[in-house]
Motif scaffolding. Sequence first.
Motif, mmCIF file in Angstrom:
data_model
loop_
_atom_site.group_PDB
_atom_site.id
_atom_site.type_symbol
_atom_site.label_atom_id
_atom_site.label_comp_id
_atom_site.label_asym_id
_atom_site.label_seq_id
_atom_site.Cartn_x
_atom_site.Cartn_y
_atom_site.Cartn_z
ATOM 1 N N ASP A 111 9.350 -12.787 12.420
ATOM 2 C CA ASP A 111 8.572 -13.379 11.955
ATOM 3 C C ASP A 111 8.009 -13.481 10.653
ATOM 4 O OD1 ASP A 111 7.464 -11.135 11.002
ATOM 5 O OD2 ASP A 111 5.798 -10.402 12.027
ATOM 6 N N GLY A 112 9.145 -13.400 9.815
ATOM 7 C CA GLY A 112 9.743 -12.777 8.510
ATOM 8 C C GLY A 112 9.170 -11.896 7.830
ATOM 9 N N ARG A 113 8.357 -10.232 8.325
ATOM 10 C CA ARG A 113 8.431 -9.534 8.394
ATOM 11 C C ARG A 113 8.761 -8.499 7.952
ATOM 12 N NH1 ARG A 113 3.610 -7.046 10.750
ATOM 13 N NH2 ARG A 113 4.363 -7.708 13.115
ATOM 14 N N GLU A 114 8.424 -7.351 6.844
ATOM 15 C CA GLU A 114 9.794 -6.595 6.700
ATOM 16 C C GLU A 114 9.066 -5.420 6.795
ATOM 17 O OE1 GLU A 114 11.671 -7.574 1.859
ATOM 18 O OE2 GLU A 114 10.410 -5.873 2.613
ATOM 19 N N VAL A 115 10.515 -4.954 7.556
ATOM 20 C CA VAL A 115 10.269 -3.128 7.974
ATOM 21 C C VAL A 115 11.010 -2.073 7.561
ATOM 22 C CG1 VAL A 115 10.774 -1.585 10.010
ATOM 23 C CG2 VAL A 115 10.083 -4.205 10.652
ATOM 24 N N THR A 116 9.724 -1.102 6.719
ATOM 25 C CA THR A 116 10.058 -0.366 6.161
ATOM 26 C C THR A 116 10.537 0.679 6.185
ATOM 27 O OG1 THR A 116 8.504 0.816 5.486
ATOM 28 C CG2 THR A 116 8.134 -1.084 3.989
ATOM 29 N N ILE A 117 11.454 1.738 5.926
ATOM 30 C CA ILE A 117 10.895 3.619 6.634
ATOM 31 C C ILE A 117 9.822 3.258 6.757
ATOM 32 C CG2 ILE A 117 11.004 3.739 4.229
ATOM 33 C CD1 ILE A 117 13.496 5.374 6.989
ATOM 34 N N TRP A 118 9.411 2.960 5.753
ATOM 35 C CA TRP A 118 7.271 3.860 5.870
ATOM 36 C C TRP A 118 7.291 3.505 7.862
ATOM 37 C CZ3 TRP A 118 7.270 7.556 2.369
ATOM 38 C CH2 TRP A 118 8.030 7.525 1.288
ATOM 39 N N ASP A 119 7.175 2.106 7.726
ATOM 40 C CA ASP A 119 6.643 1.179 9.381
ATOM 41 C C ASP A 119 7.272 1.676 9.787
ATOM 42 O OD1 ASP A 119 5.310 -0.754 7.993
ATOM 43 O OD2 ASP A 119 7.338 -1.263 7.244
ATOM 44 N N ALA A 120 8.941 2.247 10.134
ATOM 45 C CA ALA A 120 9.342 2.469 11.596
ATOM 46 C C ALA A 120 8.963 3.805 11.403
ATOM 47 C CB ALA A 120 11.194 2.485 10.710
ATOM 48 N N ALA A 137 0.900 -1.027 -0.010
ATOM 49 C CA ALA A 137 -0.469 0.078 -0.398
ATOM 50 C C ALA A 137 0.888 1.557 -0.112
ATOM 51 C CB ALA A 137 -1.026 0.330 1.136
ATOM 52 N N PRO A 138 0.441 2.717 -0.656
ATOM 53 C CA PRO A 138 1.329 3.402 0.123
ATOM 54 C C PRO A 138 1.876 3.921 1.296
ATOM 55 C CG PRO A 138 -0.262 3.954 -1.758
ATOM 56 C CD PRO A 138 -1.057 2.581 -0.785
ATOM 57 N N GLY A 139 2.852 4.544 1.162
ATOM 58 C CA GLY A 139 3.319 4.236 2.478
ATOM 59 C C GLY A 139 3.501 5.596 2.591
ATOM 60 N N PHE A 140 3.317 5.920 4.099
ATOM 61 C CA PHE A 140 3.422 7.758 4.813
ATOM 62 C C PHE A 140 4.393 7.886 5.157
ATOM 63 C CE2 PHE A 140 1.580 10.178 7.467
ATOM 64 C CZ PHE A 140 1.380 11.693 6.999
ATOM 65 N N LEU A 167 10.989 10.578 2.385
ATOM 66 C CA LEU A 167 10.172 11.322 2.970
ATOM 67 C C LEU A 167 9.693 12.522 2.488
ATOM 68 C CD1 LEU A 167 10.989 9.095 5.056
ATOM 69 C CD2 LEU A 167 10.355 10.750 6.436
ATOM 70 N N THR A 168 10.716 13.488 2.401
ATOM 71 C CA THR A 168 10.295 15.396 2.797
ATOM 72 C C THR A 168 10.378 15.076 0.694
ATOM 73 O OG1 THR A 168 11.732 15.417 3.563
ATOM 74 C CG2 THR A 168 9.990 15.191 4.971
ATOM 75 N N LEU A 202 17.626 4.650 10.509
ATOM 76 C CA LEU A 202 16.659 4.643 9.786
ATOM 77 C C LEU A 202 16.842 4.644 8.069
ATOM 78 C CD1 LEU A 202 13.827 6.432 11.773
ATOM 79 C CD2 LEU A 202 14.515 4.361 11.915
ATOM 80 N N GLU A 203 17.701 5.803 7.591
ATOM 81 C CA GLU A 203 18.402 5.606 6.630
ATOM 82 C C GLU A 203 17.967 4.509 5.989
ATOM 83 O OE1 GLU A 203 18.761 8.950 3.591
ATOM 84 O OE2 GLU A 203 20.429 8.769 5.464
ATOM 85 N N PRO A 204 19.144 3.330 6.470
ATOM 86 C CA PRO A 204 19.291 2.586 5.901
ATOM 87 C C PRO A 204 18.123 2.034 5.097
ATOM 88 C CG PRO A 204 20.960 2.770 7.786
ATOM 89 C CD PRO A 204 20.029 3.340 7.531
ATOM 90 N N LEU A 205 17.197 1.716 5.508
ATOM 91 C CA LEU A 205 15.778 0.898 5.823
ATOM 92 C C LEU A 205 15.276 0.893 4.680
ATOM 93 C CD1 LEU A 205 13.532 0.998 9.323
ATOM 94 C CD2 LEU A 205 14.901 -0.817 8.483
ATOM 95 N N VAL A 206 15.991 2.262 3.757
ATOM 96 C CA VAL A 206 15.190 2.966 2.322
ATOM 97 C C VAL A 206 15.460 2.545 1.155
ATOM 98 C CG1 VAL A 206 15.151 4.623 1.199
ATOM 99 C CG2 VAL A 206 15.578 5.455 2.976
ATOM 100 N N ASP A 207 16.969 1.688 1.344
ATOM 101 C CA ASP A 207 17.053 0.744 0.374
ATOM 102 C C ASP A 207 16.814 -0.971 0.570
ATOM 103 O OD1 ASP A 207 17.991 2.726 -1.535
ATOM 104 O OD2 ASP A 207 19.158 2.496 -0.545
ATOM 105 N N THR A 208 17.199 -1.362 2.398
ATOM 106 C CA THR A 208 17.112 -3.033 2.385
ATOM 107 C C THR A 208 16.446 -2.384 3.527
ATOM 108 O OG1 THR A 208 18.907 -2.305 2.076
ATOM 109 C CG2 THR A 208 18.383 -4.256 3.504
ATOM 110 N N PRO A 209 15.435 -2.922 3.697
ATOM 111 C CA PRO A 209 14.357 -3.535 5.058
ATOM 112 C C PRO A 209 14.863 -3.939 6.324
ATOM 113 C CG PRO A 209 12.689 -3.266 3.207
ATOM 114 C CD PRO A 209 14.195 -3.084 2.835
ATOM 115 N N ALA A 210 14.625 -3.942 7.525
ATOM 116 C CA ALA A 210 14.782 -5.238 8.696
ATOM 117 C C ALA A 210 13.902 -6.282 8.429
ATOM 118 C CB ALA A 210 14.898 -4.727 9.126
ATOM 119 N N VAL A 211 14.107 -7.005 8.423
ATOM 120 C CA VAL A 211 12.995 -8.328 8.992
ATOM 121 C C VAL A 211 13.125 -8.800 10.075
ATOM 122 C CG1 VAL A 211 12.888 -10.760 8.125
ATOM 123 C CG2 VAL A 211 14.120 -9.075 6.782
ATOM 124 N N GLY A 212 11.543 -8.435 10.056
ATOM 125 C CA GLY A 212 11.434 -9.189 12.322
ATOM 126 C C GLY A 212 11.555 -10.792 12.193
#
Length: 524
Positions: free
Chosen positions: A325-334, A174-177, A424-425, A313-323
């Motif tokens: 449970d296998g779900r990714e954490v994007t910059i938007w999620d953080a 979905a669109p990130g915010f 983000l901006t 946080l900025e590294p998440l822009v190109d490489t999301p972290a992984v929880g």
Amino acid sequence: MRTRDRAKKPRTYRAPVIAIAASTAFLVAGCASTPPPDEPPPAEDLQGYLEQDLAWGDCAGSATNTLDEELFANPELQCATVDVPIDYDKPDGDTARIALLRIPASGEAEGSLLINPGGPAGAGTSFVAANHPLWQDSPVAERFDIVGFDPRGVGGSTPSLDCYSDEEYDAGEAPGFGAVYDITSAAQAAELADRCIEGSGGVENLINVGSVNVVRDMDIMREVLGDEKLSFLGYSYGSELGAMYAEAYPEKIRALAIDGAVDPTLTPAEHRVSQYVAVQQRFDELAALCTETPECVLGAEPADAVDRLHDVLEPLVDTPAVGSDGREVTIWDAYLGINAGLYSEASWPAIISALGALDEGEADEILALRDSFYGRTAAGEHTIDLDVNIAVRCMDWPRLSPEEQAAAARELGEVAPMFDLDALTGGDFRDECEAWPAPPSRDQPWVTPTSDLPDTLVLATTGDPGTPYTGGVTLAETLGASLLTVEGKQHGAYLVGGSDCVDEIVDAYLLDLETPAEGARCAL
């Protein structure tokens, strides 16, 4: 004024998350707004709706997620639905069904207290059910039925509104915010509109969810609940609904209590700036708290905190972290998770811990904060739906051109440097509502000064990041309301803030219309 010795219970209030969802549906772009009709539709056109009987029963079959299944199993709760026209210009057309949940008065009922917990996208049924233990201790619940409602498209109300599935949100589809929605092309805006039309069962359902219609629904609710005049408690976005109702139906107001007010004199763009200024202030205070501890993830000096936040946080822009449970954490999620935590000072240590863990490569804590933003259950259900939030704001707020949208994002990065990352901006952003199938139905400003109201009450919290304190001052002036200033750093104070001072003042108003003295103050 009555005093009481109330035993403290854990606060289960979810409005901080709801209200931050309100902040995500930010500035809508493009066409000039279309003013709503000058007058509500004639009562004779709505007679069938006004004369319907409510069939109160148990709530066991009314839940739409596993969390509510547990809450709604409480035998002391009752549920019902009320029919309203989807389009008030076509009262003989299709109908929507609004879900209600009540705690019946423990004594002889003198009427109902109708509640909206914020949003747009906050489910009043869930809010009342979750806070049932607090209402049990409240003298208001002795004399009034406590009634929460799910506005159009929300929770148990139908037709439901959906653009993206919970699984798509979890997968980052979905669109990130962050500061604005990550929509940078006309095609993306068109895809969002098309998906929302399809997921809502058609254009008519989608374009009639705006606040103008919710306010009209509230008047039908008042009538079928059997109340000659409305008693209303609104948190955050609920301040807009309450104030709009008061302007449309001033002769039908008994009591109007607003906790966390949106400033009606600000444009949506100005309101967003005021929010981000307040969010940055809370982050700066969090950073100062962090630096009091050894090995603070945000650095040894508060002045370094924003740069350190960006480093984490900025590294998440190109490489999301992984929880785990296998779900990714994007910059938007953080950023959603950090925002959710900043809405209550009690959650600040959790943010610091999550950032420290993320810096060490562990994503579960920041993922948990992100999940709290969505009200995500263990079953993966999002109990707070940003799709509804977007749809309401698309029908409420005037829209920005692409140039204005991009400039607005840059301004938010300037006033709140914690968000000042290019992702983000710094982009060529476009309004998420650019391709919406109808222009806004609400005028700006959404309420104007009035002197025709009975005594009303506004609570404004000094360190509120969702609805900054000045908004409460201004709305109180606009409505000619009494103002209660609350010292604290969270979003929402009455019943859920743990302050007897606040609760006793609001109780006295809701029960007997007693307003506090000028300059009244409490603390959380």
